[in-house]
Scaffold this active site. Structure first.
Site, PDB file in Angstrom:
ATOM      1  CB  THR A 158       3.548  -8.118   7.164  1.00  0.00           C
ATOM      2  OG1 THR A 158       3.337  -7.196   6.141  1.00  0.00           O
ATOM      3  CG2 THR A 158       3.553  -7.434   8.448  1.00  0.00           C
ATOM      4  NE  ARG A 190       0.101   0.349   0.714  1.00  0.00           N
ATOM      5  CZ  ARG A 190       0.204  -0.698   1.516  1.00  0.00           C
ATOM      6  NH1 ARG A 190       1.349  -0.953   2.118  1.00  0.00           N
ATOM      7  NH2 ARG A 190      -0.810  -1.505   1.717  1.00  0.00           N
ATOM      8  N   GLY A 248       0.869   1.562   4.546  1.00  0.00           N
ATOM      9  CA  GLY A 248      -0.156   0.554   4.798  1.00  0.00           C
ATOM     10  C   GLY A 248      -0.618   0.563   6.244  1.00  0.00           C
ATOM     11  CG  ASP A 249      -1.834  -3.194   7.762  1.00  0.00           C
ATOM     12  OD1 ASP A 249      -1.314  -3.283   6.629  1.00  0.00           O
ATOM     13  OD2 ASP A 249      -1.726  -4.090   8.627  1.00  0.00           O
ATOM     14  CB  THR A 253       0.136 -10.213   7.978  1.00  0.00           C
ATOM     15  OG1 THR A 253       0.513 -10.494   6.611  1.00  0.00           O
ATOM     16  CG2 THR A 253      -0.503 -11.461   8.548  1.00  0.00           C
ATOM     17  CG  HIS A 312      -5.460  -5.321   0.490  1.00  0.00           C
ATOM     18  ND1 HIS A 312      -6.635  -4.612   0.498  1.00  0.00           N
ATOM     19  CD2 HIS A 312      -4.696  -4.763  -0.477  1.00  0.00           C
ATOM     20  CE1 HIS A 312      -6.591  -3.668  -0.438  1.00  0.00           C
ATOM     21  NE2 HIS A 312      -5.421  -3.747  -1.041  1.00  0.00           N
TER      22      HIS A 312
END
Ligand code: ASN
Length: 303
Positions: free
Chosen positions: A173, A201, A203-204, A224, A226
């Protein structure tokens, strides 16, 4: 009027493993990943030293990284399970707490620009998928073909991963956090997400408080790693709160990343800038490319 203070910016190009086919493995100060974060940091610094806002600086820095095919954002982003690029991004202004984000965008070259448009030109904070694309066209952000965002290197990685030949997990990221001459903070983050993610999906990165957070009274943070773990810990807000509770920015970054590992067994990293302009960063992955400015504008970089 607030007194002029020394601006500061810190950027990252993702936390993860250094792969044998990663150009940065060749080492040295000119390795593409280090070179990329340096260039982005310098672009953000130019905005700040010209008297620009922290918001403009993080926007400029992230755009440079989105356009650099070395990074997992914009052009050169990782591919999802269907072999397509799906992009997430967010931006936040620490003075007003306004923020904007986009998710699952397939046809925009610079998602951070679209996230900023959501913040400044819509009544919403987060737009996803077809609705985000429709909004992009409304505000004059042109469509690009998904294939133009896919680099030959990412296509080859995807084919290897599908064949089960890729072993190393890789994140990557991009993001930036800055303080401007007026003492205001801002942060922005942009990503292609995790490789082989399911279509749809999220993500954060586009979730405010998870991948990005900025509050003039706390800190500006970009994360950055998981995404699912980062979301569970609302990591960006957690790190900002630690600064708010009096930890020095570097200690806050380390403590937040320690919690990522111990509380949710997550891998990743983050960068931040505190209200004083002090920067912090930490990661629990083998590497995290990053660059930051010294008070005289000199850019430092490290993996
Ligand atoms: N590349 C990354 O850092 C991945 C990003 N945090 C996500 O989970 O979407």
């Amino acid at each position: 009027m607030r007194p002029y203070v020394t601006p500061a910016i810190v950027v990252h190009g993702g936390a993860g493993n250094l792969l044998p086919d990663d150009p940065a493995s060749s080492g040295g100060p000119d390795a593409p990943r280090l070179e990329g974060v340096r260039r982005a940091c310098a672009a953000g610094w130019r905005v700040l030293s010209d008297g620009g806002t922290a918001l403009d600086a993080v926007d400029a820095a992230v755009r440079v990284l989105e356009d650099d095919p070395t990074f997992n954002a914009g052009t050169g982003a990782t591919l999802n399970a269907d072999g397509e690029v799906e992009l997430d991004a967010s931006i936040m202004d620490g003075a007003s707490l306004r923020c904007g984000a986009v998710a699952v965008v397939k046809d925009v070259r610079n998602p951070v620009v679209l996230a900023r448009a959501v913040m400044e030109r819509s009544r919403h904070v987060l737009l996803a998928g077809a609705g985000a694309s429709a909004f992009a066209r409304e505000v004059g952000i042109g469509a690009v073909d998904n294939a133009t965002l896919v680099t030959p290197a990412q296509r080859a990685r995807w084919e290897k991963a599908l064949a089960g030949a890729a072993t190393a997990v890789r994140h990557g990221t991009v993001g930036a956090a800055a303080r401007d001459g007026q003492g205001h903070l801002a942060a922005a983050t942009s990503t292609g997400g995790t490789s082989l993610k399911r279509a749809g999906r999220i993500g954060d990165t586009p979730l405010v408080g998870c991948g990005t957070y900025a509050d003039d009274t706390l800190a500006a943070v970009s994360c950055t790693g998981h995404g699912e773990s980062i979301i569970r810990l609302t990591l960006a807000r957690h790190a900002a709160d630690l600064v708010g509770r009096g930890l020095a920015p570097m200690d806050a970054a380390r403590e937040a990343v320690r919690a990522l590992g111990t509380r949710v067994a997550g891998e990743g990293g983050l960068i931040l800038v505190g209200p004083s302009g002090e920067v912090g960063f930490a990661h629990n992955t083998p590497v995290m490319s990053r660059a930051w400015t010294l008070p005289d504008g000199t850019v430092e970089a490290a993996m």
